[in-house]
Scaffold this motif. Structure first.
Motif, PDB file in Angstrom:
ATOM      1  N   GLN A  53      65.649 -55.869  64.520  1.00 27.21           N
ATOM      2  CA  GLN A  53      64.335 -55.311  64.811  1.00 27.21           C
ATOM      3  C   GLN A  53      63.705 -54.773  63.532  1.00 27.21           C
ATOM      4  N   SER A  54      62.427 -55.069  63.350  1.00 29.32           N
ATOM      5  CA  SER A  54      61.683 -54.573  62.191  1.00 29.32           C
ATOM      6  C   SER A  54      61.118 -53.189  62.505  1.00 29.32           C
ATOM      7  N   ASP A  55      60.561 -52.540  61.470  1.00 33.33           N
ATOM      8  CA  ASP A  55      59.942 -51.222  61.637  1.00 33.33           C
ATOM      9  C   ASP A  55      58.845 -51.211  62.694  1.00 33.33           C
ATOM     10  N   ASN A  56      58.125 -52.317  62.831  1.00 30.79           N
ATOM     11  CA  ASN A  56      57.015 -52.331  63.787  1.00 30.79           C
ATOM     12  C   ASN A  56      57.435 -52.792  65.183  1.00 30.79           C
ATOM     13  N   GLY A  57      58.732 -53.031  65.391  1.00 32.05           N
ATOM     14  CA  GLY A  57      59.232 -53.374  66.713  1.00 32.05           C
ATOM     15  C   GLY A  57      59.404 -54.852  66.988  1.00 32.05           C
ATOM     16  N   ASP A  58      58.989 -55.714  66.054  1.00 32.15           N
ATOM     17  CA  ASP A  58      59.225 -57.150  66.232  1.00 32.15           C
ATOM     18  C   ASP A  58      60.728 -57.420  66.194  1.00 32.15           C
ATOM     19  N   THR A  59      61.167 -58.410  66.953  1.00 30.84           N
ATOM     20  CA  THR A  59      62.598 -58.712  67.010  1.00 30.84           C
ATOM     21  C   THR A  59      62.881 -60.166  66.692  1.00 30.84           C
ATOM     22  N   LEU A  60      64.068 -60.369  66.170  1.00 29.35           N
ATOM     23  CA  LEU A  60      64.621 -61.699  65.930  1.00 29.35           C
ATOM     24  C   LEU A  60      65.926 -61.766  66.714  1.00 29.35           C
ATOM     25  N   ASN A  61      65.950 -62.620  67.735  1.00 35.10           N
ATOM     26  CA  ASN A  61      67.129 -62.746  68.594  1.00 35.10           C
ATOM     27  C   ASN A  61      68.029 -63.862  68.098  1.00 35.10           C
ATOM     28  N   TRP A  62      69.297 -63.703  68.329  1.00 33.34           N
ATOM     29  CA  TRP A  62      70.293 -64.727  68.031  1.00 33.34           C
ATOM     30  C   TRP A  62      70.030 -65.922  68.921  1.00 33.34           C
ATOM     31  N   PRO A  63      70.195 -67.124  68.464  1.00 35.14           N
ATOM     32  CA  PRO A  63      70.796 -67.529  67.190  1.00 35.14           C
ATOM     33  C   PRO A  63      69.759 -67.612  66.069  1.00 35.14           C
ATOM     34  N   PHE A  64      70.203 -67.240  64.862  1.00 33.21           N
ATOM     35  CA  PHE A  64      69.400 -67.412  63.656  1.00 33.21           C
ATOM     36  C   PHE A  64      70.334 -67.639  62.486  1.00 33.21           C
ATOM     37  N   ASP A  65      69.804 -68.329  61.482  1.00 34.59           N
ATOM     38  CA  ASP A  65      70.579 -68.560  60.267  1.00 34.59           C
ATOM     39  C   ASP A  65      69.968 -67.731  59.140  1.00 34.59           C
ATOM     40  N   LEU A  66      70.511 -67.852  57.943  1.00 27.50           N
ATOM     41  CA  LEU A  66      70.047 -67.050  56.817  1.00 27.50           C
ATOM     42  C   LEU A  66      68.588 -67.335  56.498  1.00 27.50           C
ATOM     43  N   GLN A  67      68.169 -68.581  56.561  1.00 26.69           N
ATOM     44  CA  GLN A  67      66.765 -68.917  56.271  1.00 26.69           C
ATOM     45  C   GLN A  67      65.831 -68.273  57.291  1.00 26.69           C
ATOM     46  N   GLN A  68      66.183 -68.359  58.559  1.00 28.50           N
ATOM     47  CA  GLN A  68      65.353 -67.755  59.599  1.00 28.50           C
ATOM     48  C   GLN A  68      65.308 -66.235  59.443  1.00 28.50           C
TER      49      GLN A  68
END
Length: 77
Positions: A53-68
């Protein structure tokens, strides 16, 4: 000012360990939040951890790789 990210995880989650290893390959500051300590977090992320989760609340859910992950970070720096 450096942005700070959160890693939502729980103990025994091998995917969470993988996500932490990816975070360690970046230059961002992050904290780990164990979802098991908060029923609301379990409800939100119980089936999708690890989640970044970023400071502004956006999220990146699994699965992700290093580039993503780097793309997500760059959007929030």
């Amino acid at each position: 000012m450096q942005k700070h990210f959160l890693l939502y995880f729980t103990d025994g989650c091998h995917l969470c360990d993988d996500a932490q290893r990816l975070l360690q390959q970046t230059s961002v500051s992050y904290s780990k939040v164990d979802i098991i300590d908060d029923p609301q977090l379990v409800s939100l992320y119980g089936y999708s951890i690890p989640v970044i989760q970023s400071d502004n609340g956006d999220t990146l859910n699994w699965p992700f790789d290093l580039q993503q992950l780097n793309d997500f970070i760059n959007l929030h720096i």
